[in-house]
Design a protein around this motif. Structure first.
Motif, PDB file in Angstrom:
ATOM      1  N   MET A   1      -4.555   4.433  -8.857  1.00  0.00           N
ATOM      2  CA  MET A   1      -3.656   3.798  -7.887  1.00  0.00           C
ATOM      3  C   MET A   1      -3.957   4.253  -6.465  1.00  0.00           C
ATOM      4  O   MET A   1      -3.849   3.463  -5.525  1.00  0.00           O
ATOM      5  N   LEU A   2      -4.327   5.523  -6.303  1.00  0.00           N
ATOM      6  CA  LEU A   2      -4.667   6.023  -4.967  1.00  0.00           C
ATOM      7  C   LEU A   2      -5.903   5.331  -4.406  1.00  0.00           C
ATOM      8  O   LEU A   2      -6.012   5.118  -3.198  1.00  0.00           O
ATOM      9  N   VAL A   3      -6.822   4.970  -5.271  1.00  0.00           N
ATOM     10  CA  VAL A   3      -8.042   4.305  -4.820  1.00  0.00           C
ATOM     11  C   VAL A   3      -7.815   2.803  -4.656  1.00  0.00           C
ATOM     12  O   VAL A   3      -8.216   2.208  -3.642  1.00  0.00           O
ATOM     13  N   MET A   4      -7.174   2.184  -5.616  1.00  0.00           N
ATOM     14  CA  MET A   4      -7.067   0.725  -5.624  1.00  0.00           C
ATOM     15  C   MET A   4      -6.074   0.173  -4.592  1.00  0.00           C
ATOM     16  O   MET A   4      -6.268  -0.938  -4.104  1.00  0.00           O
ATOM     17  N   GLY A   5      -5.041   0.922  -4.259  1.00  0.00           N
ATOM     18  CA  GLY A   5      -4.074   0.440  -3.268  1.00  0.00           C
ATOM     19  C   GLY A   5      -4.721   0.136  -1.927  1.00  0.00           C
ATOM     20  O   GLY A   5      -4.642  -1.000  -1.434  1.00  0.00           O
ATOM     21  N   PRO A   6      -5.375   1.125  -1.308  1.00  0.00           N
ATOM     22  CA  PRO A   6      -6.030   0.834  -0.029  1.00  0.00           C
ATOM     23  C   PRO A   6      -7.191  -0.166  -0.139  1.00  0.00           C
ATOM     24  O   PRO A   6      -7.419  -0.958   0.771  1.00  0.00           O
ATOM     25  N   VAL A   7      -7.911  -0.148  -1.255  1.00  0.00           N
ATOM     26  CA  VAL A   7      -9.014  -1.100  -1.431  1.00  0.00           C
ATOM     27  C   VAL A   7      -8.484  -2.529  -1.469  1.00  0.00           C
ATOM     28  O   VAL A   7      -9.050  -3.429  -0.827  1.00  0.00           O
ATOM     29  N   LEU A   8      -7.409  -2.749  -2.188  1.00  0.00           N
ATOM     30  CA  LEU A   8      -6.814  -4.091  -2.222  1.00  0.00           C
ATOM     31  C   LEU A   8      -6.286  -4.513  -0.853  1.00  0.00           C
ATOM     32  O   LEU A   8      -6.374  -5.683  -0.481  1.00  0.00           O
ATOM     33  N   TYR A   9      -5.738  -3.554  -0.112  1.00  0.00           N
ATOM     34  CA  TYR A   9      -5.272  -3.865   1.229  1.00  0.00           C
ATOM     35  C   TYR A   9      -6.435  -4.285   2.135  1.00  0.00           C
ATOM     36  O   TYR A   9      -6.351  -5.267   2.865  1.00  0.00           O
ATOM     37  N   ILE A  10      -7.530  -3.541   2.054  1.00  0.00           N
ATOM     38  CA  ILE A  10      -8.705  -3.868   2.870  1.00  0.00           C
ATOM     39  C   ILE A  10      -9.261  -5.237   2.479  1.00  0.00           C
ATOM     40  O   ILE A  10      -9.640  -6.040   3.335  1.00  0.00           O
ATOM     41  N   LEU A  11      -9.304  -5.512   1.179  1.00  0.00           N
ATOM     42  CA  LEU A  11      -9.779  -6.818   0.725  1.00  0.00           C
ATOM     43  C   LEU A  11      -8.870  -7.948   1.213  1.00  0.00           C
ATOM     44  O   LEU A  11      -9.352  -9.026   1.575  1.00  0.00           O
ATOM     45  N   SER A  12      -7.569  -7.720   1.212  1.00  0.00           N
ATOM     46  CA  SER A  12      -6.667  -8.773   1.676  1.00  0.00           C
ATOM     47  C   SER A  12      -6.792  -9.000   3.180  1.00  0.00           C
ATOM     48  O   SER A  12      -6.614 -10.121   3.642  1.00  0.00           O
ATOM     49  N   VAL A  13      -7.118  -7.968   3.926  1.00  0.00           N
ATOM     50  CA  VAL A  13      -7.316  -8.133   5.358  1.00  0.00           C
ATOM     51  C   VAL A  13      -8.618  -8.854   5.651  1.00  0.00           C
ATOM     52  O   VAL A  13      -8.686  -9.742   6.498  1.00  0.00           O
ATOM     53  N   VAL A  14      -9.659  -8.510   4.894  1.00  0.00           N
ATOM     54  CA  VAL A  14     -10.979  -9.122   5.094  1.00  0.00           C
ATOM     55  C   VAL A  14     -10.960 -10.581   4.655  1.00  0.00           C
ATOM     56  O   VAL A  14     -11.502 -11.458   5.327  1.00  0.00           O
ATOM     57  N   LEU A  15     -10.379 -10.842   3.505  1.00  0.00           N
ATOM     58  CA  LEU A  15     -10.380 -12.201   2.975  1.00  0.00           C
ATOM     59  C   LEU A  15      -9.194 -12.916   3.555  1.00  0.00           C
ATOM     60  O   LEU A  15      -8.982 -13.962   3.754  1.00  0.00           O
TER      61      LEU A  15
ATOM     62  N   VAL B   1       0.834  -1.201   0.000  1.00  0.00           N
ATOM     63  CA  VAL B   1       0.000   0.000   0.000  1.00  0.00           C
ATOM     64  C   VAL B   1       0.870   1.254   0.000  1.00  0.00           C
ATOM     65  O   VAL B   1       0.630   2.190  -0.770  1.00  0.00           O
ATOM     66  N   ILE B   2       1.880   1.295   0.823  1.00  0.00           N
ATOM     67  CA  ILE B   2       2.771   2.457   0.883  1.00  0.00           C
ATOM     68  C   ILE B   2       3.470   2.662  -0.453  1.00  0.00           C
ATOM     69  O   ILE B   2       3.565   3.789  -0.957  1.00  0.00           O
ATOM     70  N   LEU B   3       3.956   1.591  -1.054  1.00  0.00           N
ATOM     71  CA  LEU B   3       4.642   1.693  -2.342  1.00  0.00           C
ATOM     72  C   LEU B   3       3.687   2.155  -3.440  1.00  0.00           C
ATOM     73  O   LEU B   3       4.046   2.992  -4.270  1.00  0.00           O
ATOM     74  N   THR B   4       2.466   1.666  -3.431  1.00  0.00           N
ATOM     75  CA  THR B   4       1.468   2.081  -4.415  1.00  0.00           C
ATOM     76  C   THR B   4       1.144   3.566  -4.273  1.00  0.00           C
ATOM     77  O   THR B   4       1.069   4.296  -5.266  1.00  0.00           O
ATOM     78  N   LEU B   5       0.963   4.014  -3.052  1.00  0.00           N
ATOM     79  CA  LEU B   5       0.671   5.426  -2.827  1.00  0.00           C
ATOM     80  C   LEU B   5       1.850   6.313  -3.209  1.00  0.00           C
ATOM     81  O   LEU B   5       1.659   7.395  -3.770  1.00  0.00           O
ATOM     82  N   LEU B   6       3.057   5.846  -2.951  1.00  0.00           N
ATOM     83  CA  LEU B   6       4.251   6.610  -3.324  1.00  0.00           C
ATOM     84  C   LEU B   6       4.348   6.766  -4.838  1.00  0.00           C
ATOM     85  O   LEU B   6       4.602   7.869  -5.342  1.00  0.00           O
ATOM     86  N   VAL B   7       4.125   5.694  -5.569  1.00  0.00           N
ATOM     87  CA  VAL B   7       4.160   5.758  -7.031  1.00  0.00           C
ATOM     88  C   VAL B   7       3.054   6.667  -7.565  1.00  0.00           C
ATOM     89  O   VAL B   7       3.271   7.441  -8.500  1.00  0.00           O
ATOM     90  N   ALA B   8       1.877   6.608  -6.955  1.00  0.00           N
ATOM     91  CA  ALA B   8       0.776   7.465  -7.390  1.00  0.00           C
ATOM     92  C   ALA B   8       1.107   8.936  -7.189  1.00  0.00           C
ATOM     93  O   ALA B   8       0.840   9.766  -8.058  1.00  0.00           O
ATOM     94  N   PHE B   9       1.701   9.269  -6.052  1.00  0.00           N
ATOM     95  CA  PHE B   9       2.068  10.664  -5.811  1.00  0.00           C
ATOM     96  C   PHE B   9       3.175  11.131  -6.751  1.00  0.00           C
ATOM     97  O   PHE B   9       3.167  12.276  -7.206  1.00  0.00           O
ATOM     98  N   VAL B  10       4.121  10.257  -7.056  1.00  0.00           N
ATOM     99  CA  VAL B  10       5.175  10.614  -8.015  1.00  0.00           C
ATOM    100  C   VAL B  10       4.572  10.863  -9.382  1.00  0.00           C
ATOM    101  O   VAL B  10       4.920  11.844 -10.060  1.00  0.00           O
TER     102      VAL B  10
END
Length: 65
Positions: A51-65, A14-23
């Protein structure tokens, strides 16, 4: 132990995805704007928003599932 490692990898993703999105948004889009590439700037902004939307969404999905 494995679960803790999995959580760390997910958080790193998630951190790496957000970093790339901001760059993409702040650095790449301004460089493209200076060069006069309007369509490419729109593509970079769109990708960064996705990327800003999908990074945290994928993280939440991986925690839930």
């Amino acid at each position: 132990m494995i679960d803790r490692f999995k959580e760390l990898i997910d958080f790193y993703f998630v951190i790496l995805t957000l970093l790339v999105a901001f760059v993409l948004f702040f650095i790449d889009s301004t460089n493209l704007d200076k060069k006069g590439l309007k369509k490419e700037k729109k593509i970079a902004i769109t990708l960064s928003i996705i990327m800003l939307v999908m990074g945290p969404v994928l993280y939440i999905l991986s925690v839930v599932l």
